[in-house]
Design a protein around this motif. Structure first.
Motif, PDB file in Angstrom:
ATOM      1  N   ARG A 193      -4.631   3.458   6.186  1.00 27.12           N
ATOM      2  CA  ARG A 193      -5.110   2.791   5.878  1.00 27.12           C
ATOM      3  C   ARG A 193      -6.868   3.503   6.363  1.00 27.12           C
ATOM      4  O   ARG A 193      -6.877   3.788   6.856  1.00 27.12           O
TER       5      ARG A 193
ATOM      6  N   GLY B 232       1.042  -1.399   0.174  1.00 25.55           N
ATOM      7  CA  GLY B 232       0.411   0.209  -0.208  1.00 25.55           C
ATOM      8  C   GLY B 232       0.773   0.991   0.375  1.00 25.55           C
ATOM      9  O   GLY B 232       1.863   1.382  -0.759  1.00 25.55           O
ATOM     10  N   ASN B 233       0.591   2.269   0.868  1.00 25.72           N
ATOM     11  CA  ASN B 233       1.413   4.116   0.707  1.00 25.72           C
ATOM     12  C   ASN B 233       2.372   3.768   2.529  1.00 25.72           C
ATOM     13  O   ASN B 233       2.497   4.229   2.849  1.00 25.72           O
TER      14      ASN B 233
ATOM     15  N   THR C  24      -6.705   1.108   1.435  1.00 26.91           N
ATOM     16  CA  THR C  24      -5.581   2.686   1.268  1.00 26.91           C
ATOM     17  C   THR C  24      -6.021   3.441   0.178  1.00 26.91           C
ATOM     18  O   THR C  24      -5.865   4.794   0.742  1.00 26.91           O
TER      19      THR C  24
END
Length: 191
Positions: free
Chosen positions: A166, A150-151, A184
């Motif tokens: 999240r 994700g990020n 995300t």
């Protein structure tokens, strides 16, 4: 399966034993520029949840310690949100679900420390709601692939630390609340 049952039981116990809401100062603007305000302090304790029967679990479950979620991070609410649709003890549900999700994520990953830095309620539907959670963690070595999804990026403000956000959708399942989706971006309460 046993872990899921314990998480659901912990969540149910937290809903029953949630602390009284605390008043907090207004926060005029979030880091992203969206106007936010704290969770209203007029929350009412939830209705009691019936005890689970032995037939409802596949394996016997021992006593669960009373959960004590970290409440050091204030929950903010997007000003455009229709808060009237929110569950009565949304604050306790957010704190407990965020803590349980973090514990499950970081368990056995070699993370030395982790913390939640921001919680924002941004969407509410009839039987679900969504909030965003910002976290950071210190890893003993290179973080696992699971943590880098994700990020997740290095946190420039603290050496060796990483940060991520999240979006979490929590929905009612009978008398219980459970995490239904984590991602995300783009998670909505009416999904």
């Amino acid at each position: 399966m046993k872990k899921l049952i314990l998480i659901l039981l912990s969540l149910a116990l937290a809903v029953l034993t949630a602390c009284a809401p605390q008043e907090s100062p207004d926060i005029p603007v979030s880091a992203g520029g969206t106007s936010v305000s704290p969770v209203p302090g007029n929350l009412v304790p939830p209705e009691p949840i019936p005890d689970p029967t032995p037939e409802s679990t596949a394996e016997p479950v021992g006593p669960t310690p009373e959960p004590t979620p970290d409440r050091s991070v204030e929950i903010t609410v997007d000003d455009s949100l229709d808060y009237d649709r929110a569950p009565e003890d949304i604050e306790g549900i957010i704190y407990l679900s965020a803590e349980k999700w973090r514990e499950n994520l970081f368990e056995g990953t070699g993370v030395e420390e982790y913390e939640c830095t921001r919680l924002t309620l941004y969407d509410v539907a009839d039987s679900s709601f969504c909030y965003s959670m910002h976290c950071r963690f210190l890893s003993e070595g290179e973080p696992s692939e699971e943590l880098m999804a994700g990020n997740t990026v290095p946190d420039e403000s603290r050496e060796g630390w990483y940060r991520f956000s999240r979006q979490i959708r929590v929905e009612r399942d009978g008398d219980l609340w459970e995490i239904a989706e984590v991602g995300t971006w783009g998670i909505r309460a009416d999904s």
